[in-house]
Structures are given as structure tokens and as C-alpha cells.
Write a protein that holds these residues in place. Structure first.
Motif, short mmCIF file in Angstrom:
data_model
loop_
_atom_site.label_atom_id
_atom_site.label_comp_id
_atom_site.label_asym_id
_atom_site.label_seq_id
_atom_site.Cartn_x
_atom_site.Cartn_y
_atom_site.Cartn_z
N ALA A 18 53.94 49.37 46.80
CA ALA A 18 54.47 48.94 48.11
C ALA A 18 53.47 48.22 49.01
O ALA A 18 53.77 47.92 50.16
CB ALA A 18 55.11 50.11 48.88
N CYS A 19 52.26 47.94 48.51
CA CYS A 19 51.27 47.22 49.33
C CYS A 19 51.52 45.72 49.23
O CYS A 19 51.82 45.19 48.15
CB CYS A 19 49.85 47.54 48.88
SG CYS A 19 48.62 46.75 49.95
N THR A 20 51.35 45.02 50.34
CA THR A 20 51.57 43.57 50.35
C THR A 20 50.28 42.80 50.64
O THR A 20 50.32 41.63 51.00
CB THR A 20 52.63 43.20 51.41
OG1 THR A 20 52.19 43.69 52.68
CG2 THR A 20 53.99 43.79 51.09
N CYS A 21 49.11 43.44 50.48
CA CYS A 21 47.85 42.74 50.74
C CYS A 21 47.63 41.66 49.69
O CYS A 21 48.27 41.63 48.65
CB CYS A 21 46.68 43.73 50.79
SG CYS A 21 46.02 44.22 49.18
N GLU A 22 46.66 40.77 49.94
CA GLU A 22 46.47 39.62 49.04
C GLU A 22 46.00 40.05 47.65
O GLU A 22 46.31 39.40 46.66
CB GLU A 22 45.52 38.58 49.65
CG GLU A 22 44.10 39.04 49.81
CD GLU A 22 43.15 37.88 50.14
OE1 GLU A 22 43.56 36.72 50.10
OE2 GLU A 22 41.98 38.19 50.43
N VAL A 23 45.25 41.17 47.59
CA VAL A 23 44.79 41.65 46.28
C VAL A 23 45.98 42.19 45.48
O VAL A 23 46.13 41.89 44.29
CB VAL A 23 43.69 42.72 46.46
CG1 VAL A 23 43.30 43.32 45.11
CG2 VAL A 23 42.48 42.13 47.15
N CYS A 24 46.81 42.96 46.14
CA CYS A 24 47.96 43.54 45.44
C CYS A 24 48.99 42.48 45.06
O CYS A 24 49.77 42.68 44.12
CB CYS A 24 48.58 44.65 46.28
SG CYS A 24 47.50 46.11 46.38
N ARG A 25 48.99 41.34 45.77
CA ARG A 25 49.93 40.26 45.42
C ARG A 25 49.28 39.22 44.50
O ARG A 25 49.93 38.29 44.06
CB ARG A 25 50.43 39.58 46.71
CG ARG A 25 51.46 40.40 47.46
CD ARG A 25 52.04 39.65 48.66
NE ARG A 25 51.02 39.41 49.67
CZ ARG A 25 50.57 38.20 50.03
NH1 ARG A 25 51.07 37.11 49.48
NH2 ARG A 25 49.64 38.07 50.95
N SER A 225 39.01 49.69 44.43
CA SER A 225 40.19 49.75 45.30
C SER A 225 40.66 48.34 45.65
O SER A 225 39.85 47.40 45.64
CB SER A 225 39.81 50.50 46.58
OG SER A 225 40.70 50.20 47.63
N HIS A 226 41.92 48.22 46.02
CA HIS A 226 42.40 46.91 46.52
C HIS A 226 41.62 46.47 47.75
O HIS A 226 41.58 45.28 48.06
CB HIS A 226 43.92 46.95 46.79
CG HIS A 226 44.37 47.90 47.85
ND1 HIS A 226 45.49 47.69 48.61
CD2 HIS A 226 43.85 49.08 48.29
CE1 HIS A 226 45.64 48.69 49.46
NE2 HIS A 226 44.67 49.55 49.27
N LYS A 227 40.98 47.42 48.43
CA LYS A 227 40.24 47.08 49.65
C LYS A 227 38.93 46.35 49.36
O LYS A 227 38.28 45.85 50.28
CB LYS A 227 39.93 48.34 50.44
CG LYS A 227 41.15 49.00 51.06
CD LYS A 227 40.67 50.13 51.94
CE LYS A 227 41.78 51.06 52.33
NZ LYS A 227 41.19 52.32 52.84
ZN LIG Z 1 46.91 46.21 48.53
#
Ligand SMILES: [Zn+2]
Ligand SMILES: [Zn+2]
Ligand SMILES: [Zn+2]
Length: 254
Positions: A18-25, A225-227
């Protein structure tokens, strides 16, 4: 020896649900990180360090046809919760699976997988041969393994050194006694979670400071992490000899 990164993500994996950050997308395959684990082929043996929730998928992806042992770093669920799927190897190889861990890790496995150890003999259960290890050097047949005690906030965790290869995941502190055991290692794998400080993992800056101390020829960061940011962007900022690991990466070590 050949090392394959089965997973290089932190406990939630990347992308995060459910994350929409640029890494997750991101569409870069190197930004798709299953939970952290490696496969090692050494002296004719096939070993995995940890069996996280993605273990089944990782064994299928890398087509690991034989597994001789599982070695655990610690008992957090992102490192243990795929253990049930070793039964495929129990059936194929017709043997109990040797599982190496400290006393505390084995006790936690017995609690989490009580059905495996219950005296019911239900057909189709995994068959495990639990083998207790300590901080002392141990062997799996001809393979000599040096445990590398580290701290993961307040939890003692083991890294492992195989010859010129050292693997440390889930740590935010490496004691001097373990730094001594790392002297001369050519390849180092170390956790580097994110840029911000974290209570139980090295962040990028701290991981780089450890590399300065240990001075391996090649370093691969894992448990990401995605961070931390996009793989392609972070990779450009790392010093020579230091890379981000990614799922499926293979490294040959003499
Ligand atoms: Zn993310
Ligand atoms: Zn972890
Ligand atoms: Zn952990």
C-alpha cells in the motif's frame, strides 16, 4: 564459493504493501526486495542463512535443487517464518533438515512451530534436526563457519564468516571481539537500512563507517528499506568497492 542474495529487503520487503513512494512504485527490478536471506554453495554443500516469509518463492526463483542445511542468525519472523517449506527438501532428499541456531533461537522455533515438534506424527510435517551453536567455530561437514556475535538493539544476533566471506544482517553494533574475527575478510555483507538513524539497524552512514574500520575489498549492503532511496540513485553515491545488494545478485568468493 558462490553466494546468491535471495532477498535484500527489510522486514516488510520492498515494495511495502500500500505504499506509493517512488521506491515502491519503481520499475527497476533492483528496487524489488524480498526478505533478507542468502544461499551459499561451498565445498559441494548448499546452505541457506535464514528462511524468511519469502523462502518458498526464493527457492523456486533460484531453482535450488538441493538444500543441506539452514543456519539462523536470529529468530525475528522476517528471518524464520518460511521454515515450514523446507519440507519440500525433506521429501525430495528423504532426510531431516539440519537447522543450526543458538539455544534461544531453537527455543523460539520450538514455540513458533509447536505443531512440528508435537508428538503427533502428523504426515507431511517438516522434519528438522535442531543443532545448537554458540559463539564458537562450528563445522557443517567440511565447511568451517565462524559465528560473528553482533547486537541488534538489545538482541544478540550471529553473523557468520566462511573463509573470505562475512555476512552480518540485523545489527547496529559490532563489538571489538567480533571486529577481530573480521580481520582480513575480502567480502563483507552488512545491513544498511535507511538514511535516518534506527534503533536496531545500522543506517547508511553507520554502515559506511564500519566498512572504513573493517576494510574489506568488496562490501554489499542488505536488509534495505524503501526509505533508503532508489537503488540506482544510492548506488551512485557509494565509495569504490561498496555496492547495494539486490535480489538475485550472485557473488563469487575465492
Ligand atoms: Zn514505499
Ligand atoms: Zn530482519
Ligand atoms: Zn531482526
Amino acid at each position: 564459493m558462490k553466494v546468491t542474495f535471495l532477498g535484500t529487503g527489510t522486514s516488510q520487503g520492498v515494495p511495502v504493501i500500500a505504499c506509493t513512494c517512488e521506491v515502491c512504485r519503481s520499475l527497476d527490478f533492483r528496487d524489488k526486495r524480498l526478505r533478507t536471506s542468502i544461499h551459499i554453495e561451498i565445498a559441494g554443500k548448499s546452505l541457506v542463512i535464514d528462511t524468511g516469509p519469502d523462502f518458498r518463492q526464493q527457492m523456486l526463483r533460484e531453482y535450488v535443487k538441493r538444500l543441506d542445511a539452514v543456519v539462523f542468525t536470529h529468530a525475528h519472523r522476517d528471518h524464520t517464518s518460511g521454515l515450514d517449506d523446507v519440507r519440500a527438501y525433506n521429501f525430495k532428499q528423504n532426510m531431516d533438515m539440519p537447522v543450526y541456531g543458538t539455544h534461544d533461537v531453537l527455543e523460539q522455533l520450538k514455540a513458533e512451530y509447536d505443531y512440528i515438534f508435537a508428538d503427533r506424527n502428523y504426515p507431511g510435517l517438516p522434519r528438522l534436526d535442531l543443532i545448537e551453536i554458540t559463539d564458537a567455530v562450528f563445522s557443517i561437514d567440511d565447511v568451517k563457519i565462524t559465528p560473528l556475535p553482533v547486537m541488534h538493539f538489545k538482541l544478540p544476533v550471529l553473523g557468520f564468516r566462511f573463509g573470505n566471506f562475512s555476512y552480518i544482517t540485523d545489527a547496529n553494533f559490532i563489538p571489538d571481539s567480533t571486529l577481530e574475527k573480521l580481520v582480513g575478510t575480502e567480502v563483507l555483507v552488512l545491513n544498511a537500512l535507511q538514511r535516518e538513524k534506527h534503533i536496531s539497524h545500522f543506517n547508511l552512514e553507520e554502515a559506511l563507517a564500519m566498512v572504513e574500520k573493517i576494510k574489506p575489498a568488496r562490501t554489499f549492503f542488505t536488509h534495505i528499506s524503501h526509505k533508503l532511496g532508489l537503488h540506482a540513485e544510492v548506488a551512485k553515491q557509494l565509495p569504490d568497492g561498496v555496492s547495494l545488494a539486490f535480489d538475485g545478485l550472485q557473488v563469487e568468493v575465492d
